[in-house]
Design an enzyme around this catalytic site. Structure first.
Site: not given
Ligand code: UGA
Length: 433
Positions: A148, A205, A261
């Site tokens: 998630l 994961k 995460c």
């Molecule tokens: C992440 C994974 O996307 C989930 O699939 C996973 O289940 C989760 O970790 C976990 O291990 O529980 P999350 O931490 O909620 O989810 O956030 P993301 O949407 O993945 O974003 C992570 C970071 O990457 C954010 O700081 C976001 O700003 C950054 N990001 C994302 C970028 O800098 N560029 C992008 O193109 C996308």
């Protein structure tokens, strides 16, 4: 089905509420009495769209309850373990204290034939170790990683992209059948389901999060190059993304990834690979981490440069504190880190975020916060956008120019339209463009 969920943090609370919404009878268990009291009254200890509604419905129907008492798990057929696995204080590996504690708490109440289902992100090898512990009382273990995303946690739990079951080969058929019953609704919607061994399920994961982190650091590395040669990394990402083998998602350059995460998972994976004698295989993850952390200082340097090298005493509006929009999570947040670094250099930082101020204040009481966006902008000599909330994306360049003392904006997420801002008199600087 009767289900218990150990751990009522992000993962556990959402899982418990989601399982209840699917018709199961669920008890959520956590030693934190304050958290249990909050959840029992239908409120959440963190911001997650859709979760309060799901909680309230589950509680009202009598299908969902929360307690600090592990003995209430005794009646359940399936026990989920969704506790946190933070980074160790004394290293980069995962701290398994909460996982081990949850299993120890559950053990006296485990019925013969019950299924314990691990959802926490753990170092590969953990499931095999825990299987022996629960096996000693006649219970079985499955590993069922959770994918998630914060901000979309409810949807991701009820309609996952895929289901992964890591099972003991000896009982795989009956364990898979039990999990299929838990996830009957997703199965009915043809959700892909991978049935495998413990090690693979644990690896899926960390491999997924490593891949996502690598993708982000890859495009941020391209941003570093684009800046030197005068290119535009957003156009580069668009062009790359049209190749469906690459895809455009997770190719947004900026101040990098954060959260509870991605950063800790890549570090824990690298640490585990070292233990396994395969540190070289994922040595690149160290660079992924380094590229990511560089982005924060790079942003700070650009802001400082805009003041001729000294930011001390200058008014800087920092827009965003959460690690991403639709979240109040500031764990390892690039946005909060940038605010802290600028404040440390003596800038008069005024920080704004629609949701994350309370969590930020707890960690960094030395910063100045405002819930009023106008107040943040008023008199600012530099505006630094670091979390792409819609309220910032929608800022009007002309109206905003009238509020600030110096029309200089840094777009740490490349979400503004630079020509529109420049036309309104701004110096608008993106990341890698
Ligand atoms: C992440 C994974 O996307 C989930 O699939 C996973 O289940 C989760 O970790 C976990 O291990 O529980 P999350 O931490 O909620 O989810 O956030 P993301 O949407 O993945 O974003 C992570 C970071 O990457 C954010 O700081 C976001 O700003 C950054 N990001 C994302 C970028 O800098 N560029 C992008 O193109 C996308």
């Amino acid at each position: 089905m009767r289900i218990s969920v150990f751990g009522c943090g992000y993962l556990g609370a959402v899982h418990a509420a989601a399982m209840a919404s699917l018709g199961h009878e669920v008890v959520g268990i956590d030693p934190d009495a304050a958290k249990i009291a909050l959840l029992s009254s239908g409120r959440t200890p963190f911001f997650e769209p859709g979760l309060p509604e799901l909680l309230t419905a589950g509680l009202a129907r009598g299908r969902l309850r929360f307690t600090t008492d592990p003995s209430e798990a005794a009646a359940a057929d399936v026990h989920f373990v969704g506790v946190g696995t933070p980074q160790r204080k004394d290293g980069t590996g995962a701290d398994l204290t909460y996982v081990d504690q949850a299993i120890a708490d559950l053990l006296p109440y485990l019925r013969h034939g019950a299924l314990v289902v691990g959802k926490s992100t753990v170092p590969v090898g953990t499931a095999a170790r825990l299987a022996k512990i629960v096996g000693a009382v006649g219970a079985r273990l499955a590993w069922n990683p959770e994918f998630l995303r914060e901000g979309y946690a409810v949807k991701d739990t009820i309609e996952p992209d895929r289901l992964v079951y890591g099972l003991d080969a000896a009982t795989a058929e009956q364990d898979a059948a039990l999990l299929d019953e838990v996830y009957a609704s997703a199965i009915a919607h043809d959700t892909p389901r991978i049935v495998t061994d413990y090690a693979t399920s644990e690896l899926v994961k960390v491999a997924a999060n490593s891949f996502l982190a690598t993708k982000i650091s890859f495009i941020n590395a391209m941003a570093e190059i684009a800046e030197v040669v005068g290119g535009d990394v957003t156009q580069l990402a668009d062009a790359l993304g049209h190749d469906t083998r690459i895809g455009r998602r997770f190719l947004n350059a900026g101040v990098g990834f954060g959260g509870g995460c991605l950063p800790k998972d890549i570090r824990a994976f690298a640490a585990r690979a070292e233990e396994l004698g395969r540190g070289d295989s994922v040595a690149f993850l160290k660079q992924v981490d380094e590229i990511n952390l560089r982005r924060r200082q790079h942003m700070v340097d650009r802001v400082v440069d805009s003041f001729g090298g000294i930011v001390h005493g200058r008014r800087v509006a920092v827009l965003g504190l959460a690690f991403k929009p639709f979240s109040d999570d500031v764990r390892d947040s690039p946005a909060l880190d940038i605010a802290v670094r600028l404040n440390g250099l003596g800038a008069e930082v005024m920080s704004h975020d629609p949701e994350a101020i309370p969590n930020s204040r707890r960690l960094h009481p030395q910063l100045t916060y405002t819930e009023d966006l106008d107040e943040a902008l008023e008199g600012a000599e530099a505006v630094v956008l670091v979390t792409e909330w819609n309220v910032y994306r929608g800022l009007d360049p002309v109206a905003t120019a009238a509020k600030v003392a110096r029309p200089v904006i840094f777009d740490g997420r490349n979400v503004l339209d630079p020509p529109a801002w420049r036309a309104a008199g701004w110096t608008c600087t993106g990341m890698g463009r």
